[in-house]
Design an enzyme around this catalytic site. Structure first.
Site, PDB file in Angstrom:
ATOM      1  N   LYS A  90      43.956  49.402  33.576  1.00 15.70           N
ATOM      2  CA  LYS A  90      43.970  47.785  33.139  1.00 15.70           C
ATOM      3  C   LYS A  90      42.927  47.176  33.920  1.00 15.70           C
ATOM      4  O   LYS A  90      42.574  47.555  34.984  1.00 15.70           O
ATOM      5  CB  LYS A  90      45.123  47.504  33.642  1.00 15.70           C
ATOM      6  CG  LYS A  90      46.247  47.679  32.673  1.00 15.70           C
ATOM      7  CD  LYS A  90      47.771  46.960  33.257  1.00 15.70           C
ATOM      8  CE  LYS A  90      48.242  47.707  34.206  1.00 15.70           C
ATOM      9  NZ  LYS A  90      49.393  47.171  35.152  1.00 15.70           N
ATOM     10  N   MET A 106      41.481  39.945  43.306  1.00 13.35           N
ATOM     11  CA  MET A 106      41.321  39.640  41.777  1.00 13.35           C
ATOM     12  C   MET A 106      40.528  38.235  42.112  1.00 13.35           C
ATOM     13  O   MET A 106      41.041  37.532  41.060  1.00 13.35           O
ATOM     14  CB  MET A 106      42.643  39.667  41.376  1.00 13.35           C
ATOM     15  CG  MET A 106      42.916  41.129  41.082  1.00 13.35           C
ATOM     16  SD  MET A 106      44.730  41.183  40.375  1.00 13.35           S
ATOM     17  CE  MET A 106      45.660  40.802  41.798  1.00 13.35           C
ATOM     18  N   ASP A 164      45.247  54.558  37.345  1.00 12.14           N
ATOM     19  CA  ASP A 164      44.876  53.412  36.949  1.00 12.14           C
ATOM     20  C   ASP A 164      43.267  53.469  36.708  1.00 12.14           C
ATOM     21  O   ASP A 164      42.687  54.473  37.235  1.00 12.14           O
ATOM     22  CB  ASP A 164      45.088  52.244  38.016  1.00 12.14           C
ATOM     23  CG  ASP A 164      46.521  51.671  37.770  1.00 12.14           C
ATOM     24  OD1 ASP A 164      47.147  52.081  36.865  1.00 12.14           O
ATOM     25  OD2 ASP A 164      46.827  50.875  38.853  1.00 12.14           O
TER      26      ASP A 164
HETATM   27  C1  SAM Z   1      45.244  44.670  40.764  1.00 11.79           C
HETATM   28  S1  SAM Z   1      44.607  44.541  42.493  1.00 11.79           S
HETATM   29  C2  SAM Z   1      44.889  46.218  42.987  1.00 11.79           C
HETATM   30  C3  SAM Z   1      45.203  46.252  44.645  1.00 11.79           C
HETATM   31  C4  SAM Z   1      45.322  47.366  45.240  1.00 11.79           C
HETATM   32  N1  SAM Z   1      46.858  47.862  44.761  1.00 11.79           N
HETATM   33  C5  SAM Z   1      45.135  47.552  46.632  1.00 11.79           C
HETATM   34  O1  SAM Z   1      45.924  47.580  47.243  1.00 11.79           O
HETATM   35  O2  SAM Z   1      44.119  47.576  47.078  1.00 11.79           O
HETATM   36  C6  SAM Z   1      42.942  44.752  42.183  1.00 11.79           C
HETATM   37  C7  SAM Z   1      42.110  43.975  42.841  1.00 11.79           C
HETATM   38  O3  SAM Z   1      41.947  44.772  44.224  1.00 11.79           O
HETATM   39  C8  SAM Z   1      40.656  44.401  44.743  1.00 11.79           C
HETATM   40  N2  SAM Z   1      40.165  45.850  44.863  1.00 11.79           N
HETATM   41  C9  SAM Z   1      40.544  46.953  44.587  1.00 11.79           C
HETATM   42  N3  SAM Z   1      39.535  48.017  44.984  1.00 11.79           N
HETATM   43  C10 SAM Z   1      38.567  47.311  45.558  1.00 11.79           C
HETATM   44  C11 SAM Z   1      37.289  47.880  46.152  1.00 11.79           C
HETATM   45  N4  SAM Z   1      36.883  49.282  46.096  1.00 11.79           N
HETATM   46  N5  SAM Z   1      36.520  46.988  46.365  1.00 11.79           N
HETATM   47  C12 SAM Z   1      36.852  45.502  46.381  1.00 11.79           C
HETATM   48  N6  SAM Z   1      37.869  45.215  46.100  1.00 11.79           N
HETATM   49  C13 SAM Z   1      38.579  46.073  45.560  1.00 11.79           C
HETATM   50  C14 SAM Z   1      39.942  43.645  43.890  1.00 11.79           C
HETATM   51  O4  SAM Z   1      40.229  42.336  44.192  1.00 11.79           O
HETATM   52  C15 SAM Z   1      40.627  43.934  42.426  1.00 11.79           C
HETATM   53  O5  SAM Z   1      40.510  42.837  41.682  1.00 11.79           O
END
Ligand code: SAM
Length: 466
Positions: free
Chosen positions: A265, A378, A243
């Site tokens: 994505k 998100m 991803d």
């Molecule tokens: C599609 S979701 C995926 C979440 C992922 N599977 C998880 O467990 O962290 C994507 C969202 O995760 C959050 N996110 C993921 N990595 C991040 C990071 N390093 N810092 C802040 N938010 C993060 C944000 O809100 C982002 O829009």
């Protein structure tokens, strides 16, 4: 040193902890160990004495004890005695190891990683034993504990494999597939019988391939947050479908020969449609490859991991799941926000704020209840809506909020605001994805408990400056 010591005599001079360490290793070799010491000072060593293969000669060292001995270890704290033992051994052309003294030693006992029958020895030639130990620790973490069991399984099947695949090249390819494929996965889970059946199946039709998919959580960015399971999967991968949120630092740890395919994505640009990702997984697994489907955070937390597994299950492709540290946990930790701090929050809710407006199906009344921490994934595009709705449904407008951008990465930024300021932050805060919104009294703790990256910026203070 790799030597067959079965049934041979090895003399260890010394009765303390150093001698105990050496005897501990020697007990595994099948050697007859004789310990020379007036007194036994180490507890384990005392326990081993008397039960084969350890015997105690309770007297001073003298040269005659070297008769018929294969190896000698001088492990006393008396340098002069150690030297005497070494000299006596030298005069009889016997190999002697003087513990922690490479110069006087005829051989060195290396640091080992033991996955018997596979054993890896590491030596710095006595120059830097601490470095050798450090390298040992690295290798230890990189190699699965089940490797020994896998080697034993292959040993049992060696004859049949050789018979079924007389061509060396073909055999090598077969072994490579087995070592990285489903058989190894089954052995890792201690399902030896199934592993044997899978091996038989592969041998009956090697072209059927041993392809499989591992769904791996890569954590939020900092490679230090990868699990050992994730690291090992990355190092065994033939193909990695990753991803956009997976950091370059994490990808750098993958097997060099693995084909990396970005299937990133973002909220706006769906560069690879989900269906295409499914096709790619199936295609590569059917071609017999070890596929790692690598996702940011945890694959089962807003990661569509479940959907991908459903596809694999439907098509009979074997899979495994390695969980990852989800953004909520990582951002809480790296921003200094203990998500369920005593007296502040009794529950924690992970919510997707990928809502925008209209009927988003979220139960705002329950989300606005006090004494809970909300973590919104998100949420960048819906920051203002989230603030308005929570206040509209009764959450205190002064509730602290922490917005963590790029959590755990070198350029992490934390913004602290009140719930009723979110509209304002959305307009002028330049908040960018990936960002996580933490709503609840615990968010205010970041002020005192932050430890990583820049200190948090205070929205009110920023506004005053502006
Ligand atoms: C599609 S979701 C995926 C979440 C992922 N599977 C998880 O467990 O962290 C994507 C969202 O995760 C959050 N996110 C993921 N990595 C991040 C990071 N390093 N810092 C802040 N938010 C993060 C944000 O809100 C982002 O829009």
């Amino acid at each position: 040193m790799f030597a067959d010591l079965r049934g041979r005599r090895v003399l260890v001079v010394g009765g303390g902890e150093v001698a105990e360490r050496k005897v501990r290793l020697l007990r595994e070799t099948g050697a007859q160990v004789e310990v020379v010491a007036r007194e036994i000072m180490a507890a384990d060593l005392a326990g081993w004495i008397g039960s084969a293969p350890v015997a105690w000669l309770a007297r001073e060292f003298d040269e005659s004890q070297l008769d018929g001995v294969t190896l000698v270890i001088a492990a006393t704290s008396d340098a002069e005695l150690n030297e005497r033992v070494a000299a006596a051994a030298r005069s009889r052309a016997l190999l002697c190891n003087v513990v922690d003294d490479a110069e006087r030693s005829g051989f060195i006992v290396p640091a080992i990683v033991d996955r018997s029958p596979l054993v890896i020895a590491i030596s710095s030639g006595g120059v830097a034993p601490v470095l050798a130990r450090l390298v040992r620790e690295r290798i230890e973490t990189a190699l699965d504990e089940s490797l020994g069991a896998l080697a034993r399984l292959l040993e049992a099947w060696r004859g049949r494999i050789r018979q079924a695949l007389p061509d060396l090249g073909e055999r090598r390819r077969f072994y490579a597939g087995v070592l990285r494929g489903r058989v190894a996965g089954l052995v890792r889970r201690q399902r030896d019988e199934e592993a044997g059946r899978e091996l038989a199946r592969l041998l009956a039709s090697p072209s059927a391939g041993a392809g499989s998919v591992v769904l791996v959580g890569a954590g939020p960015g900092d490679p230090a947050l990868l699990t050992l399971g994730a690291l090992r999967a990355l190092q065994e991968a033939d193909v990695i479908l990753h991803d956009r949120l997976v950091s370059d630092d994490v990808l750098a740890l993958a097997r060099r020969d693995a084909t990396r395919i970005p299937v990133g994505k973002s909220a706006r640009a769906h560069s690879v449609p989900q269906e295409r990702i499914h096709e790619l997984m199936l295609e590569h697994a059917r071609a017999g490859r070890r596929v790692v489907r690598l996702k940011g955070g945890d694959p089962f937390v807003f990661g569509r991991g479940g959907e991908e597994l459903e596809v694999l299950a439907r098509h009979g492709i074997p899979f495994e799941v390695v969980p990852g540290i989800t953004a909520a946990l990582a951002c809480g930790a790296y921003a200094g926000v203990p998500l369920t701090h005593r007296g502040y929050a009794q529950s924690l809710r992970l919510v997707t704020a990928h809502c925008g407006g209209g009927d988003d199906g979220l139960d705002w009344a329950s989300l606005a209840a006090p004494n809970q921490t909300l973590v919104l994934y998100m949420g960048v595009a819906s920051l203002a809506t989230v603030g308005r709705r929570l206040v509209g449904h009764g959450r205190d407008p002064s509730t602290p909020v922490a917005i963590v951008e790029r959590g755990s990465r070198a350029d992490q930024r934390v913004t602290l605001a009140r719930l009723d300021e979110l509209e304002d932050v959305a307009r002028g805060g330049d908040i960018r994805s990936p960002a996580l919104v933490i709503v609840g009294e615990v968010a205010a703790l970041a002020e005192a408990l932050h430890w990583y990256g820049e200190p948090p910026r205070q929205w009110q203070a920023l506004r005053r400056v502006a």
